[in-house]
Design an enzyme around this catalytic site. Sequence first.
Site, short mmCIF file in Angstrom:
data_model
loop_
_atom_site.label_atom_id
_atom_site.label_comp_id
_atom_site.label_asym_id
_atom_site.label_seq_id
_atom_site.Cartn_x
_atom_site.Cartn_y
_atom_site.Cartn_z
N GLU A 170 0.82 -1.22 0.00
CA GLU A 170 0.00 0.00 0.00
C GLU A 170 0.85 1.26 0.00
O GLU A 170 1.71 1.44 0.86
CB GLU A 170 -0.94 -0.01 1.22
CG GLU A 170 -1.92 1.16 1.22
CD GLU A 170 -2.90 1.13 2.40
OE1 GLU A 170 -3.00 0.09 3.08
OE2 GLU A 170 -3.54 2.16 2.64
N HIS A 184 -2.63 10.48 0.17
CA HIS A 184 -2.84 9.17 -0.43
C HIS A 184 -2.91 9.25 -1.95
O HIS A 184 -2.32 8.44 -2.66
CB HIS A 184 -4.14 8.56 0.11
CG HIS A 184 -4.29 7.14 -0.28
ND1 HIS A 184 -3.50 6.14 0.25
CD2 HIS A 184 -5.11 6.54 -1.16
CE1 HIS A 184 -3.84 4.99 -0.28
NE2 HIS A 184 -4.82 5.20 -1.15
N ASP A 191 3.88 -14.00 11.47
CA ASP A 191 2.61 -14.40 10.85
C ASP A 191 1.57 -13.31 11.11
O ASP A 191 1.07 -13.16 12.22
CB ASP A 191 2.18 -15.73 11.48
CG ASP A 191 0.86 -16.25 10.96
OD1 ASP A 191 0.04 -15.46 10.46
OD2 ASP A 191 0.64 -17.47 11.08
#
Lengths: 439, 439
Positions: free
Chosen positions: B85, B393, B296
Site C-alpha cells: 500500500e 494518499h 505471521d
Amino acid sequence: MSGPVQGFSKLSKEEKIQWVAQNYTHNPEQTTALLKKYWNTDTQLQKLHDEFIENTITNFYLPFGVAPNFQINGKRYTLPMAIEESSVVAAASKAAKFWLTRGGFRTRILGTEKVGQVHFLFKGEFDRLEQFFKSVKPRLISEATPITANMEKRGGGITQIELRDKSKELPDYYQLHCTFETLDAMGANFINSCLEQFAKTLKDAAQEFEAFSPEEKNLEVVMSILSNYVPNCVVRAEVSCPVSELNEDDGIAPETFAEKIIQAVRIAEIEPYRAVTHNKGIMNGIDSVVLATGNDFRAIEAGVHAYASRDGQYRSLTHAKVENDTFRLWIDVPLALGTVGGLTSLHPMVKLALEMLHHPKATDLMQIVAVAGLAQNFAALRSLVTTGIQRGHMKMHLLNILNQLGATEEEKLKMVDYFKTHTATHSAVVEAFQKLRAN
Amino acid sequence: MSGPVQGFSKLSKEEKIQWVAQNYTHNPEQTTALLKKYWNTDTQLQKLHDEFIENTITNFYLPFGVAPNFQINGKRYTLPMAIEESSVVAAASKAAKFWLTRGGFRTRILGTEKVGQVHFLFKGEFDRLEQFFKSVKPRLISEATPITANMEKRGGGITQIELRDKSKELPDYYQLHCTFETLDAMGANFINSCLEQFAKTLKDAAQEFEAFSPEEKNLEVVMSILSNYVPNCVVRAEVSCPVSELNEDDGIAPETFAEKIIQAVRIAEIEPYRAVTHNKGIMNGIDSVVLATGNDFRAIEAGVHAYASRDGQYRSLTHAKVENDTFRLWIDVPLALGTVGGLTSLHPMVKLALEMLHHPKATDLMQIVAVAGLAQNFAALRSLVTTGIQRGHMKMHLLNILNQLGATEEEKLKMVDYFKTHTATHSAVVEAFQKLRAN
C-alpha cells in the site's frame, strides 16, 4: 544522538541502500549484494514495483502457490495464493478435492454495501440540526456529482446519507453515516473523495443556514473517512453432503466425524480463545487470495474480526449442523474487495491471478475468497479432530528446518522418515540431524 | 465436469506451471514466461523460497521499503517494511521524524504470556473432575518434559495449567487452559506439541483414575491448540511532548492540533465503524514490520482485533490526552512475535530485516512493532484532522495510475502539478491524462 536524516526520501535507490547498509548492517557490501540479488533483472519491471510505495529498496518474496480442484457453484477454479506459511496451500487443495466429489462449494452474495462517515461536532439543538440536514441532503449529493458521475454511469454511487446522533456517547458528536455501491472497485478513493466533498458542503451550508445560531453555524468536521467495517457487504459460502458420504481415510466413522466437526465449531462459537484461532485459520485462506489478487488484507482483516465480535462476544465465523442426515458447514463473511483500480491492473502477478480466476467481478471474487476461507476452516477442523494439527504442519516445517541446516536431499528423506514416529520440535530436529551427521 | 486433478502436488514446478497456464490462461506461453520472469536467477535461492510452502510456482513481490528516523527508548532505528500500500512507509517516516525531535517513542512490555487449550468433553461430576485434575497435573507436566526440556533450559516453559468449567455454555465442555513463556520463539510449534501431549496424558490418566465411573473415564478430547488471543502478551508504546511543541507546518495552532487529535481518538474509542478503520491504519504499520521480520500477520491481526473488542464493543487501540500541558498518545497492543524459528533464519530478507533492527529479542521486536503501529496512527490522525486523508494518499496513487497509463516522467510531473488543485479520482486522472496527450 544525532538529528534526523534529512531528505532520505529524495535519495536515489542506490543511495538509500548505501545508507541503510552502512548504518544498520555489519557487512555493507554483502547487504547491498543481497538487496540487489532480489531485484528483477528487467529494470522496467523493477521500476514498476519500486514505485508502488516509498523508499523501496528491493522486493520481499512471498511464495505464490496454487490450489487446484475448487468447484464453486459448478465452475472449476485453481486458486492463486500468496502466503509464507507452510500447510495453507496444501490444506486448501486437500479440502477442495474432498468437496469436489461431494458437490463442491456453493456461495451467495448477501450484500455489497460500503460505508463511510463524516464525523462532526455540533453545539446546538438536535431538532434544528435535523431540519438543516433535510435541507442540505440534496446539495450534499449534487455537489458530489463531479466525483460520482462516472460511478453512477456504471450503476453505482451514493445509496444513502443518514444523520446519526451520537451525542449521548460523546458530547456534541454527530455523523453523516453514508452508504455506497462501488461495483467492481473496493471504493476507498471514491468513498473518501465523496466524504471529503460532503464535509465541505456540510460546513459551507451550515454557515448559510439561517435558522442556526452563530455557534450552530460553526459546525466542526473532525474527519471524513470510509469504514472498513462492512457488516452489510457479506458473502455466504457453504458445503454440504449426506453424512454417510463423509467417509474419511483416517478410519473414523462418518457420523463421528460430523459430530466432532460440529463440536469443534460449537466450541469456537462460544469460547473467544478458541474463536480467535479458528478464525485465524480461515484468514490464512482468505488473505492468501486477497494478497494474490492485489487487495488490502489489513482492510479485510479489520472488517472480518470486528464482524466476528458484533454481538458483544468474539465468535466463530463458520457454523455447522446436521439436519435430515445432511452435514452442512458454512461461513458468513464481510469482504469489501475490488477487481479494478489499485494494484489490480498494475502488478503483473495480480493481473495473472485475476486471469486465473476467469476475470472475476468484485462479487465473484467475494465468493471465491469466502470459499478459500471455508476450505481452510474445514481442513483445519478435520486435522484438529482427527490427527491433531501438528502432524501435517510439522512435516512442512521439518523441511524448512532441514533446509536451514543445509541438509542434502538424502538426509531430508531419512529425517522425514524418522519424524513419522517422533515429535518434531525445532530442537528435536536439530538434535536428530546432528546425530545423523555424526553417524 | 471432470473429476479431480490427481497428484497435482507431485508434479514438478514446470509441470504445475504448464497445467495452470494451459487450463486457466489464454496465452499459456506468455503466462509461463511471466511466471519465470519472477523467478530468482539463483536457482538455489529460488529453491529455498519454493520450499516454504506447497505448489509454489513463482514469487509474489511485495515492495520492501525502509522508514528511517525512529527513535525508540533513546535508540535509533530504521524500520524494514514489506507492504503493497502506498503512503504507509511515507507516513511512518514522517511520524518518526516528527517525534525524533520531541523525545522519540517510549515503550514498555506489559506481559509475554502465551496461551493454549485442550478442549474436552466430560460426562460426569465436576467435583470428581477437579479431584482428577489435581492428581494428574504433575503427570501432565512430567510427561511433556521431552518437549519442554530445551525451552526450560533457556528459562521458558509451561507457566500454568488450569481446569476451566465451560459446561454452562456448552454441555459437558471443559478446558485445560494453559499458559506458556516461549522467550524469543513465537511458540506455536512448542505450544501445540505440549498441548497434544497434555491431551494424550489426560486421556490415558482418565482411563486409570479409579474414582471415575466408566463414562467419566471416557473423557473425550475434541482438540488441542494454541490460542492467538493473547491479552496478557501486551506492549505499550507512547509519544508525548509539551502541547506548545506540537507545532505543525499546516498553520494550525498547537492547542487546536492536540484537541483535534484527542477528539478523533475519542470518536474511535466509542464508535465501532470508526474504530475498525482507525485500527486498520495501525495495522498497516504493524503488519509491514511483522511481514518483513518473518512473523505471521494473520495471527497478529486476529489477536489484535479480538483484543480491541474485549470489553464487548470494538474500540480504538490508541488513546490520547492532555495533562499538565503535556500531550500524550499511546497504544496497548497484544503481539505474540518471534525472532527465532519459523522463517526468521530461513528467508534471507527476513534475516536482513532482523539485522537492521539490531538482532532484536522477541520483546524488543514487540516494542518496535508497536511503535510502527503508533507512528502510523499518529500520521493518519494528523492527515485526517488537518488536510484530510485523500491529499497524501492520492499523490502516491496518482503515480500508480499514471504508470498504468504508461505516462512518461515529463507527463507525470505535469499531472502531479495539475492534481495539486483537482480531485484525483481514478476516472478524473484517466480523463486528464487523455486530454494531456490530446494536446
